[in-house]
Design an enzyme around this catalytic site. Sequence first.
Site, PDB file in Angstrom:
ATOM      1  N   GLY A  11      38.766  44.683  45.496  1.00  0.00           N
ATOM      2  CA  GLY A  11      38.636  43.343  44.945  1.00  0.00           C
ATOM      3  C   GLY A  11      39.163  42.279  45.889  1.00  0.00           C
ATOM      4  N   ASP A  37      40.700  56.200  39.651  1.00  0.00           N
ATOM      5  CA  ASP A  37      39.949  55.805  38.465  1.00  0.00           C
ATOM      6  C   ASP A  37      40.900  55.241  37.420  1.00  0.00           C
ATOM      7  OD1 ASP A  37      38.343  55.525  36.266  1.00  0.00           O
ATOM      8  OD2 ASP A  37      37.738  57.637  36.150  1.00  0.00           O
ATOM      9  N   ALA A  61      41.447  45.340  37.868  1.00  0.00           N
ATOM     10  CA  ALA A  61      41.154  44.847  36.525  1.00  0.00           C
ATOM     11  C   ALA A  61      39.658  44.859  36.267  1.00  0.00           C
ATOM     12  CB  ALA A  61      41.685  43.426  36.339  1.00  0.00           C
ATOM     13  N   TYR A  62      39.313  44.852  34.999  1.00  0.00           N
ATOM     14  CA  TYR A  62      37.941  44.640  34.551  1.00  0.00           C
ATOM     15  C   TYR A  62      37.803  43.135  34.385  1.00  0.00           C
ATOM     16  CZ  TYR A  62      33.731  45.262  31.619  1.00  0.00           C
ATOM     17  OH  TYR A  62      32.468  45.230  31.101  1.00  0.00           O
ATOM     18  N   THR A  63      37.073  42.491  35.280  1.00  0.00           N
ATOM     19  CA  THR A  63      37.046  41.030  35.313  1.00  0.00           C
ATOM     20  C   THR A  63      35.704  40.430  34.910  1.00  0.00           C
ATOM     21  OG1 THR A  63      36.505  41.081  37.675  1.00  0.00           O
ATOM     22  CG2 THR A  63      38.842  40.911  37.091  1.00  0.00           C
ATOM     23  N   THR A 102      46.276  36.919  33.605  1.00  0.00           N
ATOM     24  CA  THR A 102      45.294  35.843  33.662  1.00  0.00           C
ATOM     25  C   THR A 102      45.602  34.681  32.731  1.00  0.00           C
ATOM     26  OG1 THR A 102      42.944  35.364  33.203  1.00  0.00           O
ATOM     27  CG2 THR A 102      43.951  37.102  31.923  1.00  0.00           C
ATOM     28  N   ASP A 103      45.032  33.525  33.061  1.00  0.00           N
ATOM     29  CA  ASP A 103      45.104  32.351  32.193  1.00  0.00           C
ATOM     30  C   ASP A 103      44.366  32.572  30.875  1.00  0.00           C
ATOM     31  OD1 ASP A 103      42.798  32.314  34.102  1.00  0.00           O
ATOM     32  OD2 ASP A 103      42.145  30.661  32.817  1.00  0.00           O
ATOM     33  N   TYR A 126      38.086  39.929  27.072  1.00  0.00           N
ATOM     34  CA  TYR A 126      38.766  39.976  28.377  1.00  0.00           C
ATOM     35  C   TYR A 126      40.212  39.519  28.252  1.00  0.00           C
ATOM     36  CZ  TYR A 126      40.223  38.543  33.046  1.00  0.00           C
ATOM     37  OH  TYR A 126      40.949  38.352  34.199  1.00  0.00           O
TER      38      TYR A 126
END
Length: 300
Positions: A11, A37, A61-63, A102-103, A126
């Site tokens: 990423g 994984d 992360a899953y973004t 995250t925000d 999310y």
Amino acid sequence: MKAVLVTGGSGQLGTELARFSWPEGWEAVALTRAELDLTDPAAIAAKVAERPWAAVISAGAYTAVDKAESDSVTAWQVNALAPAALAAACTAAGIPIVHVSTDYVFAGDKQGAWEVDDPVAPLGVYGASKLGGELAVRTGCKRHAIVRTAWVVSAHGNNFVKTMLRVGAERPVLRVVADQQGSPTAAADLAAALAAMTMRLVDDPAAPTGTYHFSNAGPTSWHGFAEEIFRQAAARGGPSPQVEAITSAEFPTPAARPANSVLSHRAIEQDYGIHPQGWQSALGDILDQLLGSSKVEKTA
């Protein structure tokens, strides 16, 4: 050698953590999804126990914010259960963890910058899954730092700056949302902050722990960000289309976005002495990589 395990190695942030100039005696081992994984808690535990790591930076992360609305199980696996497994493994190994959040944990309905202790109320899957990751780290490893960030951009991967440059080279007029406020974050600057925090946590048993915010300094809108991208890009020979302001209602998405994502830096400045540079100058650093230095800079 003090080795730091970094998740999310492919990423934007993982790339910058691997590129960061770590001091002599330190190294970052940034693992990609193929190498670790994050949906497999057993693999996570085994990787942390594999060698005497100095610390873990949980940057993976899953973004995919919109996709998360229909893929909630995977989002929760990666954003909440993986940090839980990492925190437990760090506790077992007796090492600290620095976790990136995250925000989107905030509803975005506040006037002014969000403080670290403001009430959280995520608007979608999310943000909720990232909040789950925060809770997992907070309760799973005493020696932790949770760092919330927003609007991450870089010269790598997929992000707003690169999208604007690509689309701006194809179209004379762009329409960009103007009623969402935030502060862009250069992945390189975030990586430097995380590295500084990690090294202090490793070297100083009394280093501060808790929740922090990091972004580049100064608020803007997506529209204002786009205008500045093209202003600086034009000086470097890049595209300069017209940018029209639209509302969020005119650009509907599956997941709701916080209207205000501006983050206060009070805690990270006080505890770690980290003072982010302005987002405009951070943007210039990225555009230098993508387009080269401006004519003014070349002749200076």
